[in-house]
Scaffold this motif. Structure first.
Motif, PDB file in Angstrom:
ATOM      1  N   MET A 275      32.989  34.291  43.210  1.00 28.42           N
ATOM      2  CA  MET A 275      32.060  35.242  43.820  1.00 28.42           C
ATOM      3  C   MET A 275      32.895  36.306  44.544  1.00 28.42           C
ATOM      4  SD  MET A 275      28.722  34.558  46.258  1.00 28.42           S
ATOM      5  CE  MET A 275      29.674  34.071  47.706  1.00 28.42           C
ATOM      6  N   ARG A 276      33.377  37.253  43.758  1.00 23.06           N
ATOM      7  CA  ARG A 276      34.200  38.334  44.303  1.00 23.06           C
ATOM      8  C   ARG A 276      33.747  39.663  43.710  1.00 23.06           C
ATOM      9  NH1 ARG A 276      40.510  36.427  44.953  1.00 23.06           N
ATOM     10  NH2 ARG A 276      40.108  34.628  46.311  1.00 23.06           N
ATOM     11  N   GLY A 277      34.279  40.718  44.238  1.00 25.13           N
ATOM     12  CA  GLY A 277      33.870  42.017  43.726  1.00 25.13           C
ATOM     13  C   GLY A 277      34.660  43.157  44.323  1.00 25.13           C
ATOM     14  N   TYR A 278      34.185  44.360  44.009  1.00 26.60           N
ATOM     15  CA  TYR A 278      34.789  45.591  44.513  1.00 26.60           C
ATOM     16  C   TYR A 278      33.693  46.444  45.140  1.00 26.60           C
ATOM     17  CZ  TYR A 278      38.755  44.340  41.551  1.00 26.60           C
ATOM     18  OH  TYR A 278      39.803  43.687  40.973  1.00 26.60           O
ATOM     19  N   THR A 279      34.092  47.235  46.102  1.00 30.45           N
ATOM     20  CA  THR A 279      33.175  48.229  46.670  1.00 30.45           C
ATOM     21  C   THR A 279      33.441  49.560  45.974  1.00 30.45           C
ATOM     22  OG1 THR A 279      33.126  47.115  48.811  1.00 30.45           O
ATOM     23  CG2 THR A 279      32.431  49.414  48.758  1.00 30.45           C
ATOM     24  N   ILE A 280      32.447  50.037  45.209  1.00 27.07           N
ATOM     25  CA  ILE A 280      32.600  51.251  44.410  1.00 27.07           C
ATOM     26  C   ILE A 280      32.285  52.477  45.273  1.00 27.07           C
ATOM     27  CG2 ILE A 280      31.887  52.437  42.315  1.00 27.07           C
ATOM     28  CD1 ILE A 280      33.282  49.740  41.863  1.00 27.07           C
ATOM     29  N   LYS A 281      33.134  53.481  45.195  1.00 28.05           N
ATOM     30  CA  LYS A 281      32.900  54.723  45.947  1.00 28.05           C
ATOM     31  C   LYS A 281      31.640  55.402  45.433  1.00 28.05           C
ATOM     32  CE  LYS A 281      36.426  57.254  46.968  1.00 28.05           C
ATOM     33  NZ  LYS A 281      37.664  58.080  46.889  1.00 28.05           N
ATOM     34  N   SER A 282      30.742  55.733  46.346  1.00 28.63           N
ATOM     35  CA  SER A 282      29.420  56.270  45.970  1.00 28.63           C
ATOM     36  C   SER A 282      29.520  57.607  45.253  1.00 28.63           C
ATOM     37  CB  SER A 282      28.545  56.422  47.225  1.00 28.63           C
ATOM     38  OG  SER A 282      28.371  55.179  47.865  1.00 28.63           O
ATOM     39  N   GLN A 386      40.490  33.388  38.034  1.00 28.52           N
ATOM     40  CA  GLN A 386      39.841  34.365  38.897  1.00 28.52           C
ATOM     41  C   GLN A 386      40.663  35.638  39.009  1.00 28.52           C
ATOM     42  OE1 GLN A 386      37.531  33.822  42.992  1.00 28.52           O
ATOM     43  NE2 GLN A 386      39.717  33.484  43.269  1.00 28.52           N
ATOM     44  N   ALA A 387      41.966  35.489  39.180  1.00 24.86           N
ATOM     45  CA  ALA A 387      42.839  36.663  39.294  1.00 24.86           C
ATOM     46  C   ALA A 387      42.828  37.466  37.998  1.00 24.86           C
ATOM     47  CB  ALA A 387      44.257  36.221  39.640  1.00 24.86           C
ATOM     48  N   GLU A 388      42.861  36.771  36.858  1.00 31.03           N
ATOM     49  CA  GLU A 388      42.850  37.468  35.564  1.00 31.03           C
ATOM     50  C   GLU A 388      41.589  38.310  35.407  1.00 31.03           C
ATOM     51  OE1 GLU A 388      42.120  36.333  30.909  1.00 31.03           O
ATOM     52  OE2 GLU A 388      42.954  34.806  32.244  1.00 31.03           O
ATOM     53  N   ILE A 389      40.444  37.739  35.767  1.00 30.03           N
ATOM     54  CA  ILE A 389      39.178  38.469  35.632  1.00 30.03           C
ATOM     55  C   ILE A 389      39.152  39.696  36.532  1.00 30.03           C
ATOM     56  CG2 ILE A 389      36.692  38.306  36.082  1.00 30.03           C
ATOM     57  CD1 ILE A 389      36.853  35.380  35.183  1.00 30.03           C
ATOM     58  N   MET A 390      39.522  39.523  37.796  1.00 32.01           N
ATOM     59  CA  MET A 390      39.464  40.639  38.733  1.00 32.01           C
ATOM     60  C   MET A 390      40.490  41.721  38.390  1.00 32.01           C
ATOM     61  SD  MET A 390      36.923  39.589  40.322  1.00 32.01           S
ATOM     62  CE  MET A 390      36.803  41.032  41.392  1.00 32.01           C
ATOM     63  N   GLU A 391      41.652  41.311  37.905  1.00 30.48           N
ATOM     64  CA  GLU A 391      42.658  42.299  37.510  1.00 30.48           C
ATOM     65  C   GLU A 391      42.189  43.113  36.303  1.00 30.48           C
ATOM     66  OE1 GLU A 391      45.888  39.700  36.813  1.00 30.48           O
ATOM     67  OE2 GLU A 391      46.345  39.388  38.949  1.00 30.48           O
ATOM     68  N   HIS A 392      41.567  42.423  35.324  1.00 27.45           N
ATOM     69  CA  HIS A 392      41.087  43.134  34.144  1.00 27.45           C
ATOM     70  C   HIS A 392      39.999  44.142  34.520  1.00 27.45           C
ATOM     71  CE1 HIS A 392      39.797  43.829  29.992  1.00 27.45           C
ATOM     72  NE2 HIS A 392      38.553  43.678  30.427  1.00 27.45           N
ATOM     73  N   LEU A 393      39.055  43.715  35.321  1.00 22.80           N
ATOM     74  CA  LEU A 393      37.974  44.624  35.702  1.00 22.80           C
ATOM     75  C   LEU A 393      38.497  45.794  36.524  1.00 22.80           C
ATOM     76  CD1 LEU A 393      35.143  42.058  36.565  1.00 22.80           C
ATOM     77  CD2 LEU A 393      35.483  43.365  34.448  1.00 22.80           C
TER      78      LEU A 393
END
Length: 437
Positions: A275-282, A386-393
């Motif tokens: 359950m992780r993510g990024y904050t996208i600039k509006s 988890q690291a692989e997924i977040m790095e790819h995205l």
């Protein structure tokens, strides 16, 4: 020949020997009972020794042909010797009534001592047998994660309590039930003196009874340094090996009185949550143009099919795919891409929830959250997936003209100064890819 006949025969033999030695009759009458007691004790000891020798020899002979774990544990905990040590007091008790016929009080004293000794050796033998059974269960794969040691300790404690009551009843010549009725006031004193021990004991029983913890469980206590695997568990202590290989010992009651996290169900479920993510600039979120959609169609066959179907109103998509994302905004397209990527990932559990969603906007932008479960629950494997997924995205965000929020640094201030002075932006190193699209 019953025990009474044997007793009379031994006693008469002793008297005959003493008489042949020329001792006066009054001396014979004084010492015959003492010698009789010595003789039956020796007989009991010899009988126990012979029984132990035979039992041990038979056990080793059986083990030489085929190994049995129970027999190994009986030898390891010396259970055979303790079990055969019951024989001497049994022999003495069965042969003792003939002695001290003229001294009933003295006979009563020796009988009480023999019964006390019998109770002690019986408890020791039962304790050794229980330890052997616990050792067998602990080596069995079916029970390796069960708190067998705790149940063994509970049984031993019950046996010890019963033994103490029996010994006291023998010494006081009172019924055990009479003593149990008078334990109320004594129990109140024990509660005050041994408060911590009793609460720990109760806590251990509750842990075992409710199956709240097992050996090998990964537990975590919030607000403490305890975060590791349970390596030992009894009614009075719980030992946890943290992931830095330090051992923490805690009383069971502290786990009952507070709260702790047990990750056992996560391991048994076959999936561990990401359950992780990024904050996208509006300011990087905008409506998709036909040209932008055509460019994104070339990223993958799934995106080409998704965009084509969504342009036709969703025809050709499965019902679940309709909710992967949208073609209205570049963020909606990225959600669709992330959903396809996660469902095609070989290390994710497809039987559990996979979701890509946006959360409540903040001052820093729009939070984008990845929610899924890995198929491997081993910690280091999980972290790698988890690291692989977040790095790819993270590398795919710029292809959708999206940038994650990041606090300004001194480099950002320097770049702003260069741009304001008219320096060509394409010649400045460190500019985000999305700016140079």
């Amino acid at each position: 020949m019953d025990s009474e006949k044997i007793s009379i025969h031994i006693l008469e033999s002793i008297k005959m020997v003493l008489s042949k030695m020329g001792l006066p009759e009054f001396i014979v009458s004084q010492v015959d009972s003492v010698l009789y007691l010595v003789v039956i004790v020796i007989i009991g000891i010899l009988a126990g020794a012979v029984a132990h020798f035979v039992a041990k020899g038979l056990t080793r002979r059986i083990q030489s042909h085929k190994s049995y774990t129970l027999l190994d544990k009986l030898l390891e905990y010396d259970a055979l010797k303790r079990a055969t040590s019951i024989i001497p007091p049994v022999v003495v008790i069965s042969l003792l009534p003939v002695a001290f016929t003229g001294h009933p009080k003295l006979l009563s004293v020796f009988e009480n001592l023999t019964w006390i000794y019998f109770t002690v050796v019986l408890v020791r033998s039962l304790s050794a047998i229980l330890s052997s059974v616990g050792g067998v269960a602990g080596s069995n794969r079916k029970f390796h994660d069960r708190p067998i040691k705790g149940f063994i300790q509970i049984t031993k404690i019950v046996i010890y309590i019963v033994a103490v009551i029996v010994v006291i009843s023998i010494l006081t010549n009172k019924s055990p039930f009479y003593l149990i009725g008078g334990l109320g006031a004594f129990a109140a004193v024990l509660m005050l003196v041994f408060k911590d021990t009793i609460t720990g004991f109760v806590g251990g029983i509750l842990l075992l009874e409710n199956d709240m913890m097992r050996l090998g469980d990964w537990i975590e206590i919030p607000g403490t340094a305890i975060n590791g695997t349970v390596v030992d568990m009894s009614l009075t202590i719980v030992k946890v090996m943290n992931f830095d290989n330090t051992i923490v010992t805690i009383p069971p009651y502290s786990l009952i009185s507070g709260s702790f996290v047990n990750w056992r169900s996560m391991s048994e479920s076959g999936g561990r949550r990401i359950m992780r993510g990024y904050t996208i600039k509006s300011d990087n979120i905008y409506r998709c143009t036909p040209e932008f959609l055509d460019r994104i169609m070339g990223i993958s066959p799934q995106m080409e099919r998704f965009i084509t179907a969504m342009r036709d109103g969703g025809d050709g998509l499965e019902s679940e795919e309709r909710f992967f994302g949208s073609i209205e905004t570049n963020l909606g397209l990225f959600r669709a891409y992330a959903n396809y990527y996660l469902r095609d990932h070989p290390m994710l559990n497809k039987q559990m929830l996979i979701m890509v969603r946006t959360l409540v906007p903040t001052d820093n932008g729009v939070p984008l959250q990845i929610y899924c479960f890995t198929a491997d629950t081993v910690w280091n494997h999980y972290e790698s997936i988890q690291a692989e997924i977040m790095e790819h995205l993270a590398t795919m965000l710029p292809l959708f003209d999206l940038l994650p929020y990041q606090s300004s640094s001194s480099q950002d201030s320097l770049i702003n100064g260069l741009v304001e002075r008219g320096y060509p932006i394409e010649n400045i190193a460190g500019i985000p890819l999305g700016v140079l699209k």
